[in-house]
Design a protein around this motif. Structure first.
Motif, mmCIF file in Angstrom:
data_model
loop_
_atom_site.group_PDB
_atom_site.id
_atom_site.type_symbol
_atom_site.label_atom_id
_atom_site.label_comp_id
_atom_site.label_asym_id
_atom_site.label_seq_id
_atom_site.Cartn_x
_atom_site.Cartn_y
_atom_site.Cartn_z
ATOM 1 N N UNK A 168 0.836 -1.187 0.000
ATOM 2 C CA UNK A 168 0.000 0.000 0.000
ATOM 3 C C UNK A 168 0.883 1.254 0.000
ATOM 4 N N UNK A 169 1.254 1.696 -1.187
ATOM 5 C CA UNK A 169 2.173 2.830 -1.322
ATOM 6 C C UNK A 169 1.570 4.100 -0.730
ATOM 7 N N UNK A 197 11.769 12.088 1.188
ATOM 8 C CA UNK A 197 10.909 11.956 0.010
ATOM 9 C C UNK A 197 10.639 10.474 -0.242
ATOM 10 N N UNK A 198 9.492 10.195 -0.882
ATOM 11 C CA UNK A 198 9.148 8.828 -1.273
ATOM 12 C C UNK A 198 9.097 8.777 -2.793
ATOM 13 N N UNK A 199 9.735 7.761 -3.378
ATOM 14 C CA UNK A 199 9.830 7.601 -4.826
ATOM 15 C C UNK A 199 9.289 6.226 -5.220
ATOM 16 N N UNK A 200 8.692 6.150 -6.403
ATOM 17 C CA UNK A 200 8.261 4.873 -6.972
ATOM 18 C C UNK A 200 8.927 4.729 -8.335
ATOM 19 N N UNK A 201 9.550 3.570 -8.568
ATOM 20 C CA UNK A 201 10.220 3.326 -9.849
ATOM 21 C C UNK A 201 9.205 3.195 -10.974
ATOM 22 N N UNK A 253 4.671 -3.262 10.244
ATOM 23 C CA UNK A 253 3.680 -4.099 9.570
ATOM 24 C C UNK A 253 3.317 -3.629 8.179
ATOM 25 N N UNK A 254 3.772 -2.449 7.813
ATOM 26 C CA UNK A 254 3.383 -1.851 6.532
ATOM 27 C C UNK A 254 4.426 -2.042 5.434
ATOM 28 N N UNK A 255 5.669 -2.376 5.841
ATOM 29 C CA UNK A 255 6.719 -2.499 4.838
ATOM 30 C C UNK A 255 7.794 -3.475 5.290
ATOM 31 N N UNK A 256 8.544 -3.947 4.287
ATOM 32 C CA UNK A 256 9.728 -4.762 4.531
ATOM 33 C C UNK A 256 10.896 -4.047 3.870
ATOM 34 N N UNK A 257 11.973 -3.855 4.613
ATOM 35 C CA UNK A 257 13.151 -3.182 4.058
ATOM 36 C C UNK A 257 13.917 -4.160 3.172
#
Length: 124
Positions: free
Chosen positions: A36-37, A61-65, A109-113
């Motif tokens: 869930x970006x 900042x948040x980036x999406x490829x 719980x929202x992300x995995x590094x």
């Protein structure tokens, strides 16, 4: 005499190069997997607010490829600092900041590094 002058010049050049590097901008880049970006980006905004209240100089900042080959769709968070010393101060401050610690637990719980890297700007 020429050898001493050469070594003095070499030492001064090395000192100048090290000084330039220590003042170079630094980016911490964290690549994550998330389903869930949008929610993740909202949580990063919360982190930015916590960091600002704590006196951070970091810009997050948040980036999406998009056109990124195999990395298309990947999510990358960057935090830019004016220099390595600012990053080090932030690390120590956030490590002991209770609000930031609670936020990190919520985020788990929202992300995995996938990766966590530090890049330093090439001096101008």
């Amino acid at each position: 005499m020429k050898i001493k002058a050469f070594f003095l010049l070499a030492s001064l050049c090395t000192l100048f190069a090290l000084t330039s590097v220590s003042n170079a901008a630094v980016i911490r880049s964290v690549t994550v997997e998330t389903s869930n970006v949008e929610s993740y980006a909202k949580e990063i905004a919360v982190a930015s607010d916590i960091m600002k209240r704590a006196g951070s100089e970091g810009v997050i900042r948040v980036w999406v490829g998009r056109y990124a080959g195999e990395s298309a769709g990947s999510v990358v968070v960057t935090v830019e600092y004016p220099d390595m010393a600012s990053l080090a101060r932030d690390y120590e401050t956030m490590r002991t900041n209770e609000e930031f610690g609670a936020w990190l637990k919520k985020l788990s719980g929202l992300r995995t590094i996938v990766s966590d890297s530090i890049y330093q700007e090439v001096t101008k």
